[in-house]
Design a protein around this motif. Sequence first.
Motif, mmCIF file in Angstrom:
data_model
loop_
_atom_site.group_PDB
_atom_site.id
_atom_site.type_symbol
_atom_site.label_atom_id
_atom_site.label_comp_id
_atom_site.label_asym_id
_atom_site.label_seq_id
_atom_site.Cartn_x
_atom_site.Cartn_y
_atom_site.Cartn_z
ATOM 1 N N ASN A 160 38.854 47.195 35.294
ATOM 2 C CA ASN A 160 39.186 46.775 36.660
ATOM 3 C C ASN A 160 40.611 46.253 36.774
ATOM 4 N N ASP A 164 38.493 43.432 52.908
ATOM 5 C CA ASP A 164 37.118 43.273 52.414
ATOM 6 C C ASP A 164 36.593 41.915 52.861
ATOM 7 N N CYS A 177 31.463 42.207 42.538
ATOM 8 C CA CYS A 177 31.352 43.623 42.138
ATOM 9 C C CYS A 177 32.096 43.851 40.833
ATOM 10 N N TYR A 178 33.061 43.001 40.521
ATOM 11 C CA TYR A 178 33.947 43.304 39.393
ATOM 12 C C TYR A 178 33.741 42.403 38.188
ATOM 13 N N HIS A 230 20.558 46.588 51.144
ATOM 14 C CA HIS A 230 21.536 47.518 50.561
ATOM 15 C C HIS A 230 21.737 48.746 51.444
ATOM 16 N N THR A 287 33.278 46.617 52.081
ATOM 17 C CA THR A 287 31.833 46.556 51.864
ATOM 18 C C THR A 287 31.190 47.276 53.043
#
Length: 351
Positions: free
Chosen positions: A70, A163, A47-48, A272, A208
Amino acid sequence: CYVTVIRVFIQVRTFSVIRGLLVLLHKPVLKTDIYCICSVQVVGRGCYGNVWMGQLIDQCAAVKQLSLNNRQNFLNERDIYRLPMMEHENIARFIDATERQLPGKAPELLIILEYYPLGSLNNFLKHKSCNWPEACRMAHSITRGLSYLHTERLYKPAIAHRDLNSRNVLVHSDGTCAISDFGMAMALSRPFSGPLEEETAAIAEVGTYRYMAPEVLDGAINLSDHQTALKQVDVYALGLMYWELFSRCSDIFSGHVAPPFSLAFEAELGSHPTFDEMQQLVARERHRPVFPASWQDDPLALAYLKLVIEECWEQDAEARITACCAEERMKELGELRPLCLSVVSSLCTAT
Ligand code: ADP
Ligand code: MG
Ligand code: MG
């Protein structure tokens, strides 16, 4: 006046000498020369930012590259890896973390880790199925890592990952696993002190969606004992990971062929899922991934596997087992033989 100027001068000189010494002392601790990290190929996208396979002076490494936006995530991950006693076989091996700006390039934040050629567990399971001993070994090693993380030691605080999912577990070349991506992790030693709403948000708004425990989805996490509550949230995600892992264990499917890899709840909500969809399915309807039909016929090993998974993803967080207990269970599971394997081996000995 002159005396004061001289005094200040001496102090400044002393300070810079001490600082120089500290830099010199610190130098050998820096394990990488940041200008010599040469990126070879992208091995993962999170994600980053991207994760590269990079070449350091004397070793291959994975380089996680984050933009300055970030920074908070970078600092958190770096600080967790730098906590005392974070070296463990089942926790990704940290090499260094640094900020660099190459000529003509934007500044970047780098987390440098040992490179795991088999990639994430998710990636591994997409391309490969495994047999029973391999699946048990992987499950046991992930649980061992989590149990270590959750345990407070002399200098090490208990840590919640927050996570945990199959993309944040890396696979060693010997088939054992290591937990990684500590961008959201939290050392559990300090009590919360901010206003209640901020605390709830700080806990609830991470992770998530797919792997969020029902109490997180419902914003109903028990803040009076946040240390236990956050560990229980990790154990819920562990249960989903067990389901993903054993769903690729070929030995326990008819004809010894496992179906293609599927993420937890992918059959129900696709690739998703939104927060609202997860909240409806997991928190309100109390739904969990379905166990394959072929797991029903085994009264011992697979019944035990299902029991352990259910004990991890219990709706009531208080009823979940601890990571330490799950580690014991996975060890025991590795000593059991599923019925289908016993039948095959007895047929082999009979012929
Ligand atoms: P993010 O915080 O952006 O999610 P991650 O740390 O989870 O980033 O890394 C993203 C992906 O990069 C992982 O899912 C994995 O596929 C790959 N990756 C990360 N670290 C390594 C490593 N040390 N060795 C090999 N692949 C890695
Ligand atoms: Mg990740
Ligand atoms: Mg992350």
